[in-house]
Every structure is written in C-alpha cells, then in structure tokens.
Design an enzyme around this catalytic site. Structure first.
Site, PDB file in Angstrom:
ATOM      1  N   LYS A 113       4.088  -7.821  -0.898  1.00  0.00           N
ATOM      2  CA  LYS A 113       3.289  -8.575  -1.873  1.00  0.00           C
ATOM      3  C   LYS A 113       4.196  -9.044  -3.004  1.00  0.00           C
ATOM      4  O   LYS A 113       4.965  -8.253  -3.544  1.00  0.00           O
ATOM      5  CB  LYS A 113       2.156  -7.718  -2.448  1.00  0.00           C
ATOM      6  CG  LYS A 113       0.972  -7.531  -1.512  1.00  0.00           C
ATOM      7  CD  LYS A 113       1.191  -6.427  -0.503  1.00  0.00           C
ATOM      8  CE  LYS A 113       1.312  -5.080  -1.139  1.00  0.00           C
ATOM      9  NZ  LYS A 113       1.474  -3.985  -0.121  1.00  0.00           N
ATOM     10  N   PHE A 165      -5.773  -7.673  13.001  1.00  0.00           N
ATOM     11  CA  PHE A 165      -6.625  -7.191  11.913  1.00  0.00           C
ATOM     12  C   PHE A 165      -7.885  -8.039  11.758  1.00  0.00           C
ATOM     13  O   PHE A 165      -9.002  -7.507  11.670  1.00  0.00           O
ATOM     14  CB  PHE A 165      -5.829  -7.172  10.606  1.00  0.00           C
ATOM     15  CG  PHE A 165      -6.615  -6.709   9.408  1.00  0.00           C
ATOM     16  CD1 PHE A 165      -6.792  -5.350   9.164  1.00  0.00           C
ATOM     17  CD2 PHE A 165      -7.170  -7.619   8.522  1.00  0.00           C
ATOM     18  CE1 PHE A 165      -7.516  -4.923   8.058  1.00  0.00           C
ATOM     19  CE2 PHE A 165      -7.890  -7.197   7.423  1.00  0.00           C
ATOM     20  CZ  PHE A 165      -8.062  -5.841   7.188  1.00  0.00           C
ATOM     21  N   GLU A 209       7.008   3.414  -7.066  1.00  0.00           N
ATOM     22  CA  GLU A 209       5.802   2.713  -6.620  1.00  0.00           C
ATOM     23  C   GLU A 209       4.573   3.095  -7.426  1.00  0.00           C
ATOM     24  O   GLU A 209       3.777   2.227  -7.817  1.00  0.00           O
ATOM     25  CB  GLU A 209       5.563   3.031  -5.139  1.00  0.00           C
ATOM     26  CG  GLU A 209       4.319   2.408  -4.551  1.00  0.00           C
ATOM     27  CD  GLU A 209       4.142   2.779  -3.098  1.00  0.00           C
ATOM     28  OE1 GLU A 209       3.118   2.383  -2.522  1.00  0.00           O
ATOM     29  OE2 GLU A 209       5.017   3.457  -2.531  1.00  0.00           O
ATOM     30  N   THR A 225      -1.375   0.968   4.126  1.00  0.00           N
ATOM     31  CA  THR A 225      -1.151   1.540   5.445  1.00  0.00           C
ATOM     32  C   THR A 225      -1.724   2.947   5.500  1.00  0.00           C
ATOM     33  O   THR A 225      -2.355   3.352   6.474  1.00  0.00           O
ATOM     34  CB  THR A 225       0.350   1.553   5.766  1.00  0.00           C
ATOM     35  OG1 THR A 225       0.888   0.243   5.591  1.00  0.00           O
ATOM     36  CG2 THR A 225       0.597   2.010   7.193  1.00  0.00           C
ATOM     37  N   GLY A 233       5.615  -2.932   0.896  1.00  0.00           N
ATOM     38  CA  GLY A 233       4.933  -1.796   1.494  1.00  0.00           C
ATOM     39  C   GLY A 233       5.202  -1.657   2.976  1.00  0.00           C
ATOM     40  O   GLY A 233       6.021  -2.369   3.557  1.00  0.00           O
ATOM     41  N   GLY A 234       4.479  -0.735   3.604  1.00  0.00           N
ATOM     42  CA  GLY A 234       4.692  -0.459   5.007  1.00  0.00           C
ATOM     43  C   GLY A 234       4.234  -1.561   5.933  1.00  0.00           C
ATOM     44  O   GLY A 234       4.753  -1.705   7.040  1.00  0.00           O
ATOM     45  N   THR A 235       3.263  -2.356   5.484  1.00  0.00           N
ATOM     46  CA  THR A 235       2.719  -3.431   6.324  1.00  0.00           C
ATOM     47  C   THR A 235       2.977  -4.810   5.746  1.00  0.00           C
ATOM     48  O   THR A 235       3.311  -5.743   6.478  1.00  0.00           O
ATOM     49  CB  THR A 235       1.200  -3.235   6.518  1.00  0.00           C
ATOM     50  OG1 THR A 235       0.954  -1.939   7.085  1.00  0.00           O
ATOM     51  CG2 THR A 235       0.624  -4.299   7.440  1.00  0.00           C
ATOM     52  N   LEU A 236       2.819  -4.934   4.426  1.00  0.00           N
ATOM     53  CA  LEU A 236       2.950  -6.237   3.779  1.00  0.00           C
ATOM     54  C   LEU A 236       3.912  -6.181   2.604  1.00  0.00           C
ATOM     55  O   LEU A 236       4.031  -5.158   1.922  1.00  0.00           O
ATOM     56  CB  LEU A 236       1.584  -6.726   3.277  1.00  0.00           C
ATOM     57  CG  LEU A 236       0.516  -7.047   4.332  1.00  0.00           C
ATOM     58  CD1 LEU A 236      -0.823  -7.334   3.652  1.00  0.00           C
ATOM     59  CD2 LEU A 236       0.940  -8.236   5.180  1.00  0.00           C
ATOM     60  N   GLY A 276      -5.262   1.767   6.364  1.00  0.00           N
ATOM     61  CA  GLY A 276      -5.255   0.550   7.154  1.00  0.00           C
ATOM     62  C   GLY A 276      -4.452   0.674   8.435  1.00  0.00           C
ATOM     63  O   GLY A 276      -4.799   0.072   9.459  1.00  0.00           O
TER      64      GLY A 276
END
Length: 282
Positions: A16, A146, A79, A108, A11-14, A130
């Site tokens: 997984k 965060f 996705e 995100t 994803g855009g931040t993490l 987020g």
C-alpha cells in the site's frame, strides 16, 4: 506531477502506497507484494529517481526487501507504530475525535492494538485473516481469486454447514442467543453438508469473521474499550466479511466501526514519518 513524500506499507499480500504531491494532495495506490520489483519501479518513478527531492519511508513485513530493490535512500519504521499513527491521522482527517478504542487490523493475518490517546499497545492477534480466507477457500473449492470468493460467498447459505446454538437446543430456549455459531462446519456430517461452492465459501467467511470479532471483543473488554475499529485490505469490497464481523461484534456487546480507507493506515503513518510529522502530528 512532482511527489515530495511517499509512505509505503509493504505487507504480506499487498503493498500500500500513500504519497503527497507538491500541491499537498495525498493519493494512494496498491500493488501485489509478490511483485516487489514492479512496486520498486513504481516508487522510483514517483520519486523522480531522486531521494534528495522526495523522502520515502517504508513499513511492513516486506519493507526491508523492498528497500533493497529501491536503490534509493529510505527509512524503515516499525509496522505497529506506523499503523497506530496512521489511524489517528486518518480519524482526525475525517473529523472523528476518538481517544480510546481497540484497533483490529485484518490483513493476511490479524493484529490487535489498544489505542488510548497517543499511546498504543499491541495486545496480540491471530493467524486467522485474509490469508486464511483465500487459502482455505482454495483448498475447499479450488477458487483462489479474492473477488470471486467474495461474489460467491455473498450468495451462500451457511445453515447446512455451520452448527448454531439453536440447532443444539432444538426448540428449547438457549441460555445465549440462538443465532450464535456453536461450531463452524460442525453441522456438515449431520446434514450431509452442501456441494454448493457458494455455501462453503459463506461458511469460510463466517469462520474468519467470527474468529476476528470474538478475539477483538475479548481484547476490547481487557483494555476497557467499548469500540472496535476494523481496518485492513480483507474488508475492501468484501461485504460478507464486513457484515459478519460487524454483526458478531455488536452481538457480543461491543460497537463495531469499519474505517473507510483504513487499509492505508500503515502507509499513512509511513507518510507522516517521511514528512517528519510523527512527533508533533497532534
């Protein structure tokens, strides 16, 4: 430990990751999306650097970028398809039989899906998520970590910053619940605001949570679902956001369910695809 299948939601931040070992155990881990080289190296180690023995499936906005760094055979799937399949699998694994519900994924940004049996339709979403929580918090307070944002927000008071319905009606009986927010940050000028970072961060969390809950409740009414399932990394370790979203959802007339491990739904869906179980998983 031998790994036979790996599912990845980049994803855009993490990033997984969910993977299944030879003994059938499923394990998960997370890495930062701005460190794709490290994520690729981790996947290579998990696979034993041999895609003939370990099948890999990727999904998410950075899936293609990650596949380019892997130098291993890997499939990429949409996705939304992966997330929908993953949440169904996760619910069944938890012994929950839900056929029709709204799924709100707060990463995100926020994506909203109508799930009915094996069908799923993306209804839309919002750029509030987020990424907004962290970015706006950093702009207003200088705090971008965060965990620190969550810690301080949990001690904050929004009453000098946010304008509620009861503030507008000034003691008169309002036509809607007085605790509803009439305007996020709308009381700042009238009160002089607050210089406490805790209060500012609590208001940021409140704005993000109420926006997510509001659009979810409207979407649930649109598709005839009485239950909203919330997933996404934004909720992990974030009690202030969970409380705002759940409370506002219930206040607006829908049932809110926070799904444990829901942030791995996309990775679980990719894992199913890697294992060739997507078509007959039910």
């Amino acid at each position: 430990m031998a790994v036979r299948t790996i599912g990845v939601d980049a994803g855009g931040t993490l990033v997984k990751i969910a993977y299944e070992t030879e003994d059938g155990e499923i394990q998960t881990l997370k890495m930062r999306s701005d460190r794709l080289d490290e994520a690729a190296q981790r996947l290579v180690r998990l696979s034993g650097n041999d895609s003939s023995l370990c099948r890999i499936a990727l999904t998410g906005g950075k899936a293609e970028a990650l596949r380019g760094k892997l130098r291993l055979a890997a499939i990429v799937l949409p996705e939304f398809e992966a997330t929908s399949a993953g949440i169904r699998w996760l619910l069944r694994r938890r012994g929950e039989d839900r056929r029709k519900f709204l799924l709100t994924n707060v990463g995100t940004g926020t994506s909203i899906h109508a799930i009915d049996g094996l069908s799923h339709v993306r209804l839309g979403g919002t750029g509030i998520g987020g990424g907004t929580l962290v970015g706006l918090s950093a702009m207003l307070t200088g705090i971008s970590d965060f965990d620190e944002i969550v810690r301080l927000a949990s001690r904050g008071d929004r009453s000098r910053i946010d304008l509620s319905v009861s503030h507008i009606y000034e003691g008169a009986a309002p036509p809607i619940p007085g605790e509803l927010t009439a305007s996020n940050f709308g009381r700042w000028l009238a009160t002089g605001g607050s210089d406490r970072k805790e209060d500012i961060l609590a208001s940021v969390v409140g704005m993000v949570g109420e926006t997510v809950a509001s659009v979810s409740v409207h979407a649930a009414a649109q598709c005839g679902a009485s239950c909203v399932l919330y997933i996404g990394s934004s909720f992990v370790g974030n009690d202030p956001l969970r409380q705002v979203v759940a409370g506002y959802t219930e206040l607006r007339g829908s049932r809110a369910v926070m799904v444990p491990d829901g942030e791995f739904s996309g990775a679980y869906g990719a894992l199913l695809a890697a294992a060739g179980k997507m078509p007959d998983m039910f």
